[in-house]
Scaffold this active site. Structure first.
Site, mmCIF file in Angstrom:
data_model
loop_
_atom_site.group_PDB
_atom_site.id
_atom_site.type_symbol
_atom_site.label_atom_id
_atom_site.label_comp_id
_atom_site.label_asym_id
_atom_site.label_seq_id
_atom_site.Cartn_x
_atom_site.Cartn_y
_atom_site.Cartn_z
ATOM 1 N N ASN A 1 0.882 -1.174 0.000
ATOM 2 C CA ASN A 1 0.000 0.000 0.000
ATOM 3 C C ASN A 1 0.917 1.220 0.000
ATOM 4 O O ASN A 1 1.488 1.561 1.030
ATOM 5 C CB ASN A 1 -0.882 -0.015 1.252
ATOM 6 N N LYS B 1 0.170 4.202 -0.202
ATOM 7 C CA LYS B 1 -0.462 5.396 0.372
ATOM 8 C C LYS B 1 -0.211 6.604 -0.547
ATOM 9 O O LYS B 1 -0.107 6.425 -1.760
ATOM 10 C CB LYS B 1 0.061 5.659 1.780
ATOM 11 N N HIS C 1 -9.610 1.183 4.701
ATOM 12 C CA HIS C 1 -8.334 1.366 5.414
ATOM 13 C C HIS C 1 -8.582 2.259 6.634
ATOM 14 O O HIS C 1 -9.407 3.186 6.579
ATOM 15 C CB HIS C 1 -7.295 2.003 4.488
ATOM 16 N N GLU D 1 -7.006 4.635 7.791
ATOM 17 C CA GLU D 1 -6.812 6.074 7.551
ATOM 18 C C GLU D 1 -8.076 6.676 6.939
ATOM 19 O O GLU D 1 -8.418 7.826 7.215
ATOM 20 C CB GLU D 1 -5.561 6.289 6.677
ATOM 21 N N GLU E 1 -5.676 -5.070 10.459
ATOM 22 C CA GLU E 1 -4.672 -4.034 10.683
ATOM 23 C C GLU E 1 -4.991 -3.290 11.987
ATOM 24 O O GLU E 1 -5.812 -2.354 11.983
ATOM 25 C CB GLU E 1 -4.670 -3.041 9.528
ATOM 26 N N GLY F 1 2.072 2.202 10.737
ATOM 27 C CA GLY F 1 3.007 3.323 10.573
ATOM 28 C C GLY F 1 3.672 3.758 11.872
ATOM 29 O O GLY F 1 4.297 4.808 11.927
ATOM 30 N N SER G 1 3.174 -2.161 10.398
ATOM 31 C CA SER G 1 4.624 -2.130 10.634
ATOM 32 C C SER G 1 5.319 -3.464 10.334
ATOM 33 O O SER G 1 6.267 -3.848 11.014
ATOM 34 C CB SER G 1 4.924 -1.677 12.072
HETATM 35 C C1 PEP Z 1 -0.915 0.132 5.879
HETATM 36 O O1 PEP Z 1 -0.908 1.273 5.464
HETATM 37 O O2 PEP Z 1 -1.835 -0.606 5.542
HETATM 38 C C2 PEP Z 1 0.160 -0.321 6.748
HETATM 39 C C3 PEP Z 1 0.079 -1.510 7.269
HETATM 40 O O3 PEP Z 1 1.201 0.562 6.971
HETATM 41 P P1 PEP Z 1 2.610 0.240 7.655
HETATM 42 O O4 PEP Z 1 3.103 -1.059 7.085
HETATM 43 O O5 PEP Z 1 3.479 1.400 7.292
HETATM 44 O O6 PEP Z 1 2.366 0.132 9.128
#
Ligand code: PEP
Length: 250
Positions: free
Chosen positions: A9, A11, A95, A97, A167, A173, A212
């Site tokens: 992803n 982003k 997601h 976000e 998630e 992040g 992460s």
């Molecule tokens: C994500 O944006 O779905 C995500 C898991 O981000 P990160 O791996 O940076 O934590």
């Protein structure tokens, strides 16, 4: 037997030039990943570039969101059907976000999921709890409700044409990964909840972990029985790191 899947992803990151060099390195080395599926979800404006550079490779691509409407006066929005013009396979739906920054409710997420499936895209449905919800012992309630919104609108069988990504919001992040056992517990909960309605769908649906994930922790996470790969944010922007994660999923 479920195949593993790793999806990047990106982003709101990238430029024509940076994407080109990232995709060039991935294409050069992705053949070492023979036993896992790989995808990348890019910003809308780069989907043409994705289709030009990734066509004929083993890497599928897609977008990070869509509208819940078909077309019309919705300034700034992108319809599910438009993604087909760029041969997208996937679209991320719900997601955290989008849920938390733009107020996407469980109902709206379910409507977007339905639109994705109506045109043949594979929705990557994100679910997960906030830190305070975990600390209050609410993880299963929150994730269960997010899942039920989908099942109520689209039916349990629809999950066989989708991917689920667990998630935990506190792990996205932040560099704070869920432990393999913490992630496994929620993945098992999701699978069992689906199994109560349809054992076959539960057995086959890919459930990814996101939060992460990096080249050092991926193998341990992916070794858990109900973790079928990962949704990868920051680490998907570095070719070597992303490849290491893809290799760990085999
Ligand atoms: C994500 O944006 O779905 C995500 C898991 O981000 P990160 O791996 O940076 O934590």
């Amino acid at each position: 037997m479920r195949q593993s899947l790793v999806v990047g992803n990106w982003k709101m990151n990238g430029s024509i030039q940076r994407n080109q060099s990232l995709l060039d390195s991935l294409k050069e080395n992705i053949k070492s990943v023979q036993h896992a599926q790989v995808g990348i979800c890019a910003p809308f404006v780069y989907l043409r570039q994705m289709s030009e550079l990734l066509k004929g490779t083993q890497i599928g691509w897609g977008a990070q969101n869509i509208s819940h409407k078909d077309s019309g006066a919705f300034t700034g929005e992108v319809a599910a059907s438009m993604l087909l013009d760029f041969d997208c396979k996937y679209v991320i739906i719900g997601h955290s976000e989008c849920r938390n920054l733009y107020g996407e409710s469980d109902q709206l997420v379910a409507e977007k999921y339905a639109k994705a499936q109506s045109v043949g895209l594979i929705p990557i449905l994100c679910v997960g709890e906030l830190l305070e919800q975990r600390e209050a012992g609410e993880t299963e309630n929150v994730v269960g409700q997010q899942l039920d919104a989908i099942i109520n609108l689209q039916g349990i069988a629809s999950l066989s044409q989708s991917v689920i990504a667990y998630e935990p919001v506190w792990a996205i992040g932040t560099g704070k990964t869920a432990t393999p056992q913490q992630a496994q517990d929620v993945h098992a909960f999701i699978r069992q909840r689906i199994a109560k309605q349809n054992a076959g769908v539960a057995e086959n649906v890919q459930i990814l972990y996101g939060g992460s994930v990096n080249g050092s922790n991926a193998a341990q996470l992916f070794s858990m029985p109900d973790i079928d790969g990962g949704l990868i944010g920051g680490a998907s922007l570095k070719a070597n790191e992303f490849l290491t994660i893809c290799q760990a999923a085999q």
